[in-house]
Scaffold this motif. Structure first.
Motif, short mmCIF file in Angstrom:
data_model
loop_
_atom_site.label_atom_id
_atom_site.label_comp_id
_atom_site.label_asym_id
_atom_site.label_seq_id
_atom_site.Cartn_x
_atom_site.Cartn_y
_atom_site.Cartn_z
N VAL A 33 16.25 9.84 29.51
CA VAL A 33 17.59 9.22 29.39
C VAL A 33 17.55 7.68 29.40
CG1 VAL A 33 18.66 11.17 30.58
CG2 VAL A 33 18.12 9.11 31.89
N HIS A 34 16.39 7.11 29.64
CA HIS A 34 16.33 5.65 29.77
C HIS A 34 16.62 4.98 28.43
CE1 HIS A 34 13.89 7.21 33.12
NE2 HIS A 34 14.37 6.17 33.79
N ASP A 35 17.61 4.11 28.41
CA ASP A 35 17.95 3.52 27.10
C ASP A 35 18.18 2.02 27.11
OD1 ASP A 35 20.40 3.46 28.38
OD2 ASP A 35 21.50 4.48 26.78
N ILE A 36 17.98 1.38 28.25
CA ILE A 36 18.25 -0.06 28.28
C ILE A 36 17.27 -0.81 27.37
CG2 ILE A 36 18.29 -2.10 29.77
CD1 ILE A 36 19.32 -0.25 32.01
N MET B 33 10.45 5.00 18.55
CA MET B 33 10.69 5.90 19.68
C MET B 33 10.44 5.15 20.98
SD MET B 33 8.80 9.37 18.53
CE MET B 33 8.28 9.56 16.82
N SER B 34 11.37 5.40 21.91
CA SER B 34 11.26 4.77 23.22
C SER B 34 11.21 5.88 24.27
CB SER B 34 12.48 3.88 23.45
OG SER B 34 12.45 3.30 24.72
N GLY B 35 10.54 5.59 25.37
CA GLY B 35 10.49 6.56 26.46
C GLY B 35 9.84 5.91 27.66
CO1 B1M Z 1 14.31 5.94 35.97
N1 B1M Z 1 12.37 5.98 36.17
N2 B1M Z 1 14.40 7.84 36.31
N3 B1M Z 1 16.20 5.70 35.81
N4 B1M Z 1 13.97 4.09 35.94
C1 B1M Z 1 11.62 4.75 35.87
C2 B1M Z 1 11.15 4.73 34.43
C3 B1M Z 1 10.42 4.85 36.91
C4 B1M Z 1 9.14 4.12 36.48
C5 B1M Z 1 10.91 4.34 38.28
C6 B1M Z 1 9.86 4.39 39.37
O1 B1M Z 1 9.52 5.44 39.85
N5 B1M Z 1 9.35 3.26 39.78
C7 B1M Z 1 10.23 6.41 37.01
C8 B1M Z 1 9.26 7.06 36.01
C9 B1M Z 1 8.02 7.56 36.68
C10 B1M Z 1 7.14 8.35 35.78
O2 B1M Z 1 7.45 8.92 34.78
N6 B1M Z 1 5.91 8.38 36.19
C11 B1M Z 1 11.65 6.89 36.81
C12 B1M Z 1 12.14 8.16 37.20
C13 B1M Z 1 11.19 9.01 38.03
C14 B1M Z 1 13.42 8.63 36.88
C15 B1M Z 1 14.02 10.02 37.17
C16 B1M Z 1 13.07 11.20 36.93
C17 B1M Z 1 14.53 10.00 38.62
C18 B1M Z 1 15.10 11.30 39.13
O3 B1M Z 1 15.99 11.88 38.54
N7 B1M Z 1 14.55 11.74 40.22
C19 B1M Z 1 15.22 10.04 36.21
C20 B1M Z 1 14.78 10.54 34.83
C21 B1M Z 1 15.87 11.10 34.04
C22 B1M Z 1 15.36 11.46 32.64
O4 B1M Z 1 15.03 10.58 31.87
N8 B1M Z 1 15.33 12.74 32.35
C23 B1M Z 1 15.54 8.58 36.11
C24 B1M Z 1 16.81 8.07 35.88
C25 B1M Z 1 17.12 6.72 35.81
C26 B1M Z 1 18.55 6.18 35.75
C27 B1M Z 1 19.49 7.06 34.94
C28 B1M Z 1 19.08 6.03 37.16
C29 B1M Z 1 18.30 4.75 35.18
C30 B1M Z 1 18.35 4.67 33.63
C31 B1M Z 1 19.67 4.21 33.09
C32 B1M Z 1 19.60 3.95 31.61
O5 B1M Z 1 18.59 3.60 31.03
N9 B1M Z 1 20.74 4.12 30.99
C33 B1M Z 1 16.84 4.51 35.57
C34 B1M Z 1 16.22 3.22 35.61
C35 B1M Z 1 17.15 2.05 35.42
C36 B1M Z 1 14.83 3.05 35.82
C37 B1M Z 1 14.04 1.74 36.02
C38 B1M Z 1 14.28 1.27 37.44
C39 B1M Z 1 14.32 0.59 35.05
C40 B1M Z 1 14.22 0.93 33.58
C41 B1M Z 1 14.76 -0.17 32.73
O6 B1M Z 1 15.86 -0.09 32.22
N10 B1M Z 1 14.00 -1.28 32.60
C42 B1M Z 1 12.56 2.25 35.76
C43 B1M Z 1 11.49 1.41 36.42
C44 B1M Z 1 10.54 0.76 35.43
O7 B1M Z 1 10.70 0.81 34.24
N11 B1M Z 1 9.51 0.20 35.95
C45 B1M Z 1 12.67 3.70 35.99
C46 B1M Z 1 14.40 -2.43 31.82
C47 B1M Z 1 14.09 -2.17 30.33
C48 B1M Z 1 14.51 -3.36 29.49
O8 B1M Z 1 12.71 -1.99 30.22
O9 B1M Z 1 12.95 0.22 29.01
O10 B1M Z 1 10.66 -0.66 29.71
P1 B1M Z 1 12.04 -0.92 29.26
O11 B1M Z 1 11.99 -1.67 27.85
C49 B1M Z 1 11.16 -2.78 27.59
C50 B1M Z 1 9.80 -2.41 26.99
O12 B1M Z 1 9.27 -1.22 27.54
C51 B1M Z 1 10.06 -2.37 25.52
O13 B1M Z 1 11.06 -3.36 25.32
C52 B1M Z 1 11.84 -3.56 26.50
C53 B1M Z 1 11.86 -5.02 26.88
O14 B1M Z 1 11.99 -5.90 25.84
N12 B1M Z 1 10.51 -1.16 24.86
C54 B1M Z 1 10.34 -1.00 23.51
C55 B1M Z 1 11.15 -0.06 25.32
N13 B1M Z 1 11.39 0.80 24.35
C56 B1M Z 1 10.90 0.26 23.21
C57 B1M Z 1 10.88 0.73 21.90
C58 B1M Z 1 10.28 -0.08 20.92
C59 B1M Z 1 9.74 -1.31 21.25
C60 B1M Z 1 9.76 -1.79 22.55
O15 B1M Z 1 10.20 0.28 19.64
C61 B1M Z 1 10.72 1.50 19.22
#
Ligand code: B1M
Length: 216
Positions: free
Chosen positions: A100-103, A145-147
């Motif tokens: 579900v992560h989409d930020i 694809m993002s994940g």
């Molecule tokens: Co969740 N989550 N989360 N979460 N969450 C993580 C990813 C996690 C690392 C946190 C942790 O434990 N420290 C962990 C994953 C662990 C793992 O898999 N080993 C985790 C978990 C466990 C979960 C749940 C399973 C928790 C639960 O239910 N018990 C659950 C999963 C639900 C599911 O997906 N089925 C869950 C839920 C959530 C919320 C809903 C509460 C919320 C998401 C809200 C939303 O996105 N609408 C959330 C959040 C906010 C996070 C963290 C804290 C922050 C993510 C974020 O938005 N970062 C995250 C911690 C972390 O990432 N370290 C975490 C900011 C964002 C800008 O970064 O998406 O990486 P990111 O994007 C970057 C680059 O990666 C890249 O560009 C961006 C920056 O310029 N990028 C791309 C991304 N996609 C790209 C695609 C591209 C190119 C670049 O081309 C196609």
């Protein structure tokens, strides 16, 4: 707190009261919207990830932080610079099945859209069939694809294998991004199963430069 620290704190605390006023002040002081996102707000999100990962923050609070982040990005977006070289190509963007992560994905959407690409953002939890249908329907030039979950990296591998077996790899270069991916996994493991182009993007800006390369 000084403004910059306060903005970062807002993400950590999930506090949106007065958010817009702080964003306005930051812009009035000359900070570009993208710098506010990358240098301040994402710093806060990183802390949220660390606190959650170490058990010091519970999920509902993470959700609140994510909501504040989304509100801030939506507020800043109209203030961003837009290049006027439209029509550079079309990409379908999705968060993969089960995730579900989409930020991050939505930031990639903003950066690409503001830099001349036509983005078809189909949202979260998208199975490969939906991604390929959208790519077909919109005559996409590439697929993104993002994940963020570790299991999403496996889904991406399955998706590429499926695309390879359907014989569509030559047609769609693929961009992959998200916190659980590594460059080595994409370039060493995934490239070997996909006969087309697969690229890893560390952040949205690398996503943009890769699209520029793919479309060149
Ligand atoms: Co969740 N989550 N989360 N979460 N969450 C993580 C990813 C996690 C690392 C946190 C942790 O434990 N420290 C962990 C994953 C662990 C793992 O898999 N080993 C985790 C978990 C466990 C979960 C749940 C399973 C928790 C639960 O239910 N018990 C659950 C999963 C639900 C599911 O997906 N089925 C869950 C839920 C959530 C919320 C809903 C509460 C919320 C998401 C809200 C939303 O996105 N609408 C959330 C959040 C906010 C996070 C963290 C804290 C922050 C993510 C974020 O938005 N970062 C995250 C911690 C972390 O990432 N370290 C975490 C900011 C964002 C800008 O970064 O998406 O990486 P990111 O994007 C970057 C680059 O990666 C890249 O560009 C961006 C920056 O310029 N990028 C791309 C991304 N996609 C790209 C695609 C591209 C190119 C670049 O081309 C196609």
């Amino acid at each position: 707190l000084p403004l910059e620290e306060r903005l970062k704190r807002r993400i950590i605390d999930g506090e949106r009261n007065g958010l817009e006023a702080d964003l306005d002040t930051a812009m009035a002081e000359g900070r570009a919207p993208l710098s506010i996102i990358n240098d301040l707000l994402l710093d806060g999100m990183k802390v949220v990830g660390e606190l959650f990962g170490s058990g010091q923050m519970q999920l509902p609070f993470v959700l609140q932080s994510a909501e504040v982040m989304k509100t801030a990005v939506a507020y800043l977006e109209p203030h961003m610079e837009r290049a006027d070289d439209d029509g550079k190509g079309r990409i379908v963007l999705a968060t993969v099945k089960g995730d579900v992560h989409d930020i991050g994905k939505n930031l990639v959407d903003i950066i690409l859209s503001n830099n001349g690409y036509d983005v078809v953002n189909i949202g979260i939890k998208q199975p490969i069939n939906a991604i390929l249908d959208a790519a077909e329907e919109h005559r996409a030039d590439a697929i993104g694809m993002s994940g963020l979950l570790v299991k999403s990296t496996v889904i991406m591998k399955e998706n590429l294998a499926e695309m390879a077996s359907r014989g569509v790899a030559e047609r769609w270069p693929v961009l992959l991004g998200g916190a659980a991916l590594t460059r080595a996994y994409v370039e060493d493991d995934l490239r070997s199963i996909y006969p087309g182009q697969v690229h890893y993007a560390r952040d949205a800006f690398e996503g943009l430069s890769l699209m520029d390369r793919v479309m060149a």
